[in-house]
Design an enzyme around this catalytic site. Structure first.
Site, PDB file in Angstrom:
ATOM      1  N   TYR A 279       0.849  -1.202   0.000  1.00  0.00           N
ATOM      2  CA  TYR A 279       0.000   0.000   0.000  1.00  0.00           C
ATOM      3  C   TYR A 279       0.882   1.249   0.000  1.00  0.00           C
ATOM      4  O   TYR A 279       0.609   2.238  -0.671  1.00  0.00           O
ATOM      5  CB  TYR A 279      -0.941   0.003   1.219  1.00  0.00           C
ATOM      6  CG  TYR A 279      -1.711   1.293   1.328  1.00  0.00           C
ATOM      7  CD1 TYR A 279      -2.826   1.520   0.523  1.00  0.00           C
ATOM      8  CD2 TYR A 279      -1.298   2.307   2.184  1.00  0.00           C
ATOM      9  CE1 TYR A 279      -3.498   2.725   0.579  1.00  0.00           C
ATOM     10  CE2 TYR A 279      -1.972   3.515   2.248  1.00  0.00           C
ATOM     11  CZ  TYR A 279      -3.063   3.718   1.444  1.00  0.00           C
ATOM     12  OH  TYR A 279      -3.732   4.918   1.485  1.00  0.00           O
TER      13      TYR A 279
ATOM     14  N   TYR B 207      -8.231  17.519   1.859  1.00  0.00           N
ATOM     15  CA  TYR B 207      -8.976  17.064   0.683  1.00  0.00           C
ATOM     16  C   TYR B 207     -10.336  17.731   0.771  1.00  0.00           C
ATOM     17  O   TYR B 207     -10.947  17.768   1.841  1.00  0.00           O
ATOM     18  CB  TYR B 207      -9.184  15.543   0.732  1.00  0.00           C
ATOM     19  CG  TYR B 207      -8.031  14.730   0.214  1.00  0.00           C
ATOM     20  CD1 TYR B 207      -7.529  14.917  -1.070  1.00  0.00           C
ATOM     21  CD2 TYR B 207      -7.465  13.730   1.002  1.00  0.00           C
ATOM     22  CE1 TYR B 207      -6.491  14.136  -1.557  1.00  0.00           C
ATOM     23  CE2 TYR B 207      -6.415  12.950   0.520  1.00  0.00           C
ATOM     24  CZ  TYR B 207      -5.934  13.153  -0.755  1.00  0.00           C
ATOM     25  OH  TYR B 207      -4.909  12.390  -1.232  1.00  0.00           O
TER      26      TYR B 207
ATOM     27  N   ASP C 193       7.696  17.126  -4.779  1.00  0.00           N
ATOM     28  CA  ASP C 193       7.885  15.790  -4.228  1.00  0.00           C
ATOM     29  C   ASP C 193       7.690  14.767  -5.329  1.00  0.00           C
ATOM     30  O   ASP C 193       7.433  15.127  -6.486  1.00  0.00           O
ATOM     31  CB  ASP C 193       6.960  15.518  -3.026  1.00  0.00           C
ATOM     32  CG  ASP C 193       5.496  15.302  -3.388  1.00  0.00           C
ATOM     33  OD1 ASP C 193       5.174  14.943  -4.528  1.00  0.00           O
ATOM     34  OD2 ASP C 193       4.660  15.486  -2.486  1.00  0.00           O
TER      35      ASP C 193
ATOM     36  N   ARG D 125      -5.370   1.082  -7.929  1.00  0.00           N
ATOM     37  CA  ARG D 125      -4.280   0.338  -7.276  1.00  0.00           C
ATOM     38  C   ARG D 125      -4.658  -1.133  -7.211  1.00  0.00           C
ATOM     39  O   ARG D 125      -5.132  -1.639  -6.197  1.00  0.00           O
ATOM     40  CB  ARG D 125      -4.006   0.916  -5.886  1.00  0.00           C
ATOM     41  CG  ARG D 125      -3.595   2.374  -5.961  1.00  0.00           C
ATOM     42  CD  ARG D 125      -3.194   2.938  -4.619  1.00  0.00           C
ATOM     43  NE  ARG D 125      -3.074   4.385  -4.738  1.00  0.00           N
ATOM     44  CZ  ARG D 125      -3.385   5.250  -3.788  1.00  0.00           C
ATOM     45  NH1 ARG D 125      -3.826   4.824  -2.623  1.00  0.00           N
ATOM     46  NH2 ARG D 125      -3.246   6.549  -3.987  1.00  0.00           N
TER      47      ARG D 125
ATOM     48  N   HIS E 123       1.943  12.875  -6.906  1.00  0.00           N
ATOM     49  CA  HIS E 123       1.392  12.105  -5.786  1.00  0.00           C
ATOM     50  C   HIS E 123       2.210  10.828  -5.565  1.00  0.00           C
ATOM     51  O   HIS E 123       1.682   9.784  -5.188  1.00  0.00           O
ATOM     52  CB  HIS E 123      -0.077  11.759  -6.070  1.00  0.00           C
ATOM     53  CG  HIS E 123      -0.956  11.679  -4.855  1.00  0.00           C
ATOM     54  ND1 HIS E 123      -1.915  12.625  -4.555  1.00  0.00           N
ATOM     55  CD2 HIS E 123      -1.051  10.757  -3.856  1.00  0.00           C
ATOM     56  CE1 HIS E 123      -2.553  12.267  -3.450  1.00  0.00           C
ATOM     57  NE2 HIS E 123      -2.030  11.141  -3.001  1.00  0.00           N
TER      58      HIS E 123
ATOM     59  N   ARG F 254       1.083   7.549  -7.278  1.00  0.00           N
ATOM     60  CA  ARG F 254       0.036   6.733  -6.647  1.00  0.00           C
ATOM     61  C   ARG F 254      -1.334   6.984  -7.260  1.00  0.00           C
ATOM     62  O   ARG F 254      -2.317   6.385  -6.840  1.00  0.00           O
ATOM     63  CB  ARG F 254      -0.034   7.046  -5.155  1.00  0.00           C
ATOM     64  CG  ARG F 254       1.207   6.683  -4.416  1.00  0.00           C
ATOM     65  CD  ARG F 254       1.202   7.255  -3.008  1.00  0.00           C
ATOM     66  NE  ARG F 254       0.148   6.726  -2.175  1.00  0.00           N
ATOM     67  CZ  ARG F 254       0.179   5.540  -1.591  1.00  0.00           C
ATOM     68  NH1 ARG F 254       1.227   4.760  -1.751  1.00  0.00           N
ATOM     69  NH2 ARG F 254      -0.815   5.121  -0.848  1.00  0.00           N
TER      70      ARG F 254
ATOM     71  N   GLY G  18       8.361  11.950   1.169  1.00  0.00           N
ATOM     72  CA  GLY G  18       7.239  11.022   1.237  1.00  0.00           C
ATOM     73  C   GLY G  18       7.652   9.669   1.786  1.00  0.00           C
ATOM     74  O   GLY G  18       8.019   9.532   2.957  1.00  0.00           O
TER      75      GLY G  18
ATOM     76  N   LYS H  83      -1.255  21.488  -3.837  1.00  0.00           N
ATOM     77  CA  LYS H  83      -0.397  20.314  -4.054  1.00  0.00           C
ATOM     78  C   LYS H  83      -0.926  19.422  -5.177  1.00  0.00           C
ATOM     79  O   LYS H  83      -2.116  19.076  -5.185  1.00  0.00           O
ATOM     80  CB  LYS H  83      -0.341  19.479  -2.761  1.00  0.00           C
ATOM     81  CG  LYS H  83       0.396  18.151  -2.899  1.00  0.00           C
ATOM     82  CD  LYS H  83       0.558  17.473  -1.550  1.00  0.00           C
ATOM     83  CE  LYS H  83       1.335  16.187  -1.652  1.00  0.00           C
ATOM     84  NZ  LYS H  83       0.552  15.035  -2.098  1.00  0.00           N
TER      85      LYS H  83
HETATM   86  C1  LIG Z   1       1.158   5.812   1.985  1.00  0.00           C
HETATM   87  C2  LIG Z   1       0.963   7.151   1.347  1.00  0.00           C
HETATM   88  C3  LIG Z   1      -0.177   7.887   1.629  1.00  0.00           C
HETATM   89  C4  LIG Z   1      -0.368   9.137   1.044  1.00  0.00           C
HETATM   90  N1  LIG Z   1      -1.477   9.874   1.399  1.00  0.00           N
HETATM   91  C5  LIG Z   1      -1.615  11.130   0.912  1.00  0.00           C
HETATM   92  C6  LIG Z   1      -2.689  11.950   1.350  1.00  0.00           C
HETATM   93  O1  LIG Z   1      -3.499  11.559   2.194  1.00  0.00           O
HETATM   94  N2  LIG Z   1      -2.791  13.198   0.814  1.00  0.00           N
HETATM   95  C7  LIG Z   1      -1.892  13.680  -0.118  1.00  0.00           C
HETATM   96  O2  LIG Z   1      -2.016  14.812  -0.563  1.00  0.00           O
HETATM   97  N3  LIG Z   1      -0.866  12.909  -0.539  1.00  0.00           N
HETATM   98  C8  LIG Z   1      -0.700  11.665  -0.049  1.00  0.00           C
HETATM   99  N4  LIG Z   1       0.357  10.897  -0.445  1.00  0.00           N
HETATM  100  C9  LIG Z   1       1.318  11.454  -1.404  1.00  0.00           C
HETATM  101  C10 LIG Z   1       2.452  12.177  -0.688  1.00  0.00           C
HETATM  102  O3  LIG Z   1       2.012  13.343  -0.046  1.00  0.00           O
HETATM  103  C11 LIG Z   1       3.578  12.571  -1.649  1.00  0.00           C
HETATM  104  O4  LIG Z   1       3.035  13.341  -2.696  1.00  0.00           O
HETATM  105  C12 LIG Z   1       4.301  11.361  -2.248  1.00  0.00           C
HETATM  106  O5  LIG Z   1       4.448  10.345  -1.284  1.00  0.00           O
HETATM  107  C13 LIG Z   1       5.671  11.777  -2.745  1.00  0.00           C
HETATM  108  O6  LIG Z   1       6.302  10.733  -3.428  1.00  0.00           O
HETATM  109  P1  LIG Z   1       7.426   9.792  -2.786  1.00  0.00           P
HETATM  110  O7  LIG Z   1       6.713   8.936  -1.768  1.00  0.00           O
HETATM  111  O8  LIG Z   1       7.905   8.995  -3.950  1.00  0.00           O
HETATM  112  O9  LIG Z   1       8.465  10.655  -2.166  1.00  0.00           O
HETATM  113  C14 LIG Z   1       0.588   9.647   0.138  1.00  0.00           C
HETATM  114  C15 LIG Z   1       1.732   8.903  -0.136  1.00  0.00           C
HETATM  115  C16 LIG Z   1       1.937   7.681   0.463  1.00  0.00           C
HETATM  116  C17 LIG Z   1       3.205   6.924   0.156  1.00  0.00           C
END
Ligand SMILES: Cc1cc2nc3c(=O)[nH]c(=O)nc-3n(C[C@H](O)[C@H](O)[C@H](O)COP(=O)(O)O)c2cc1C
Length: 384
Positions: free
Chosen positions: A28, A132, A312, A167, A281, A284, A335, A257
């Site tokens: 996840y 959000y 990021d 996913r 993101h 993801r 992240g 963002k």
């Molecule tokens: C497990 C997980 C949960 C995430 N949940 C959110 C979230 O709730 N809101 C959001 O804006 N980004 C979320 N993200 C994205 C992160 O804020 C960020 O953009 C991203 O992890 C950056 O990429 P990196 O993990 O490769 O450094 C999530 C990322 C991960 C890995």
């Protein structure tokens, strides 16, 4: 806990996290969507960029300090919003916030946190809140008022989740949210007793199953349950009007963002955003999205003087941070790199991840011939 001193880089932390977490939870966190093209590209794009180092440049004393939204900090980083980090470590959100505070960098508390935002505020340090926009805007705005009352410094509104991401592996593992109990997921958890007792077991003993803690009364669904209705789902009809409304309602720095286009960046700034996060993101959401580091130069050129540009997605080395800053970012959000650390050693593990990145960034500055971050520029970079 493995000795953190023997985990020499973020990849080591990732592998240690993989051993510690149930497969469904590890994936996840770790994986992307669909064919994971974007996930691979996030790394490949950083690796295509190389330095043309400058020698004999008086770099014996180096500074990694910067100023973000009027406040100085020793490192050009903040922790990205990530939910639910509390699944990786008992009260993982607090551990991440404390690790960030101890390094003097902001922690971004996510809407979908398992620890309620007022409690996270008690962790101290600089706190940003990620919002959000929910389908029922009234609930979203009530949340915003709580964020303000709790003293958060900045609001980060995420705008890149127009639909539910595909996913597939989450569904295969039985860990799509909400998590549906299945034999497969149950066996996975049983094979990881440290996680079962140290994380899930502790929640159950102390406060019951982890919940969507920031949701309004009646909507705090446990991780195994659906909310009663759609009111607190991400609004698929989020538009620029929502950014405009947020600007009216939020007095502090507003950060948008999930931007990958220069025209969107300009629009956000025209509507009053103080900062933007160039982000896909972490690969993801949209598997065909461009990597953020490739999108950054055009965006920095378009809005760099008028807003704080953050980036990021894919940062795993301090040199990646230097590349982002040389391309025009002011700082980066960390992240998964921080989450791997969290999964291995809680607050100490997350801090270890941040220290590794800081030390690598410092060495990059030394080799590139830069005494500080403002001497990083595009003239130092070439693309393979
Ligand atoms: C497990 C997980 C949960 C995430 N949940 C959110 C979230 O709730 N809101 C959001 O804006 N980004 C979320 N993200 C994205 C992160 O804020 C960020 O953009 C991203 O992890 C950056 O990429 P990196 O993990 O490769 O450094 C999530 C990322 C991960 C890995």
């Amino acid at each position: 806990m493995p000795s953190l001193a023997r985990l020499y880089n973020i990849d080591d932390l990732r592998l240690a996290a993989k051993r510690r977490l149930p497969k469904g939870i590890f994936e996840y966190v770790d994986r992307g969507t669909e064919g994971e093209t974007s996930l691979r590209e996030n790394r490949a794009a950083f690796e295509r960029i190389r330095f043309l180092p400058r020698v004999l440049a008086e770099t014996a004393t180096r500074s990694l300090g910067t100023t973000l939204f009027g406040k100085t900090q020793l490192l050009p980083m903040a922790i990205a919003p990530m939910s639910p980090s509390g699944l990786l470590w008992h009260q993982g959100e607090l551990a991440l916030a404390r690790a960030a505070a101890s390094m003097g960098i902001p922690y971004t508390s996510p809407t979908e946190s398992m620890t309620v935002l007022e409690r996270v505020a008690g962790a101290g340090g600089r706190l940003w809140f990620q919002l959000y926009i929910w389908k029922d805007r009234r609930h979203a705005y009530e949340l915003l008022q709580r964020v303000e009352r709790a003293g958060y410094e900045a609001l980060v509104v995420t705008v890149d989740t127009a639909t539910i991401p595909n996913r597939e592996f989450n569904s295969r593992n039985g860990f799509a949210m909400p998590i549906r109990p299945s034999i497969r997921a149950g066996l996975d958890v049983l094979r990881h007793p440290r996680w079962l007792f140290g994380v899930l077991g502790r929640y159950v003993m102390e406060e019951g199953l982890p919940k969507a803690a920031n949701h309004p009364e009646g909507y705090r669904n446990a991780i195994f349950a659906e909310p009663p209705d759609d009111a607190t789902r991400i609004a698929p009809d989020t538009t620029w009007d929502d950014v405009r409304d947020l600007r009216r309602k939020w007095n502090g720095p507003l950060i948008v963002k999930g931007i990958l286009r220069a025209d969107d960046a300009k629009k956000a700034v025209q509507l009053g955003a103080d900062g933007i996060v160039v982000s896909n993101h972490g690969a993801r959401n949209f598997d065909s999205a461009i990597s953020s580091i490739d999108a950054l130069p055009a965006i920095a050129d378009a809005v760099g003087e008028k807003a704080t540009v953050l980036l990021d997605s894919g940062i795993r080395r301090g040199s990646d941070i230097a590349k982002a800053i040389a391309h025009g970012a002011k700082a980066v959000l960390i992240g998964r790199a921080a989450l791997y650390g969290l999964a291995v050693g809680g607050e100490a593990g997350a801090r270890h991840a941040l220290k590794l990145l800081a030390s690598e960034l410092d060495k990059t500055l030394g080799y590139a011939g830069c005494p500080n971050l403002s001497s990083l520029g595009r003239d130092l970079l070439v693309k393979k």
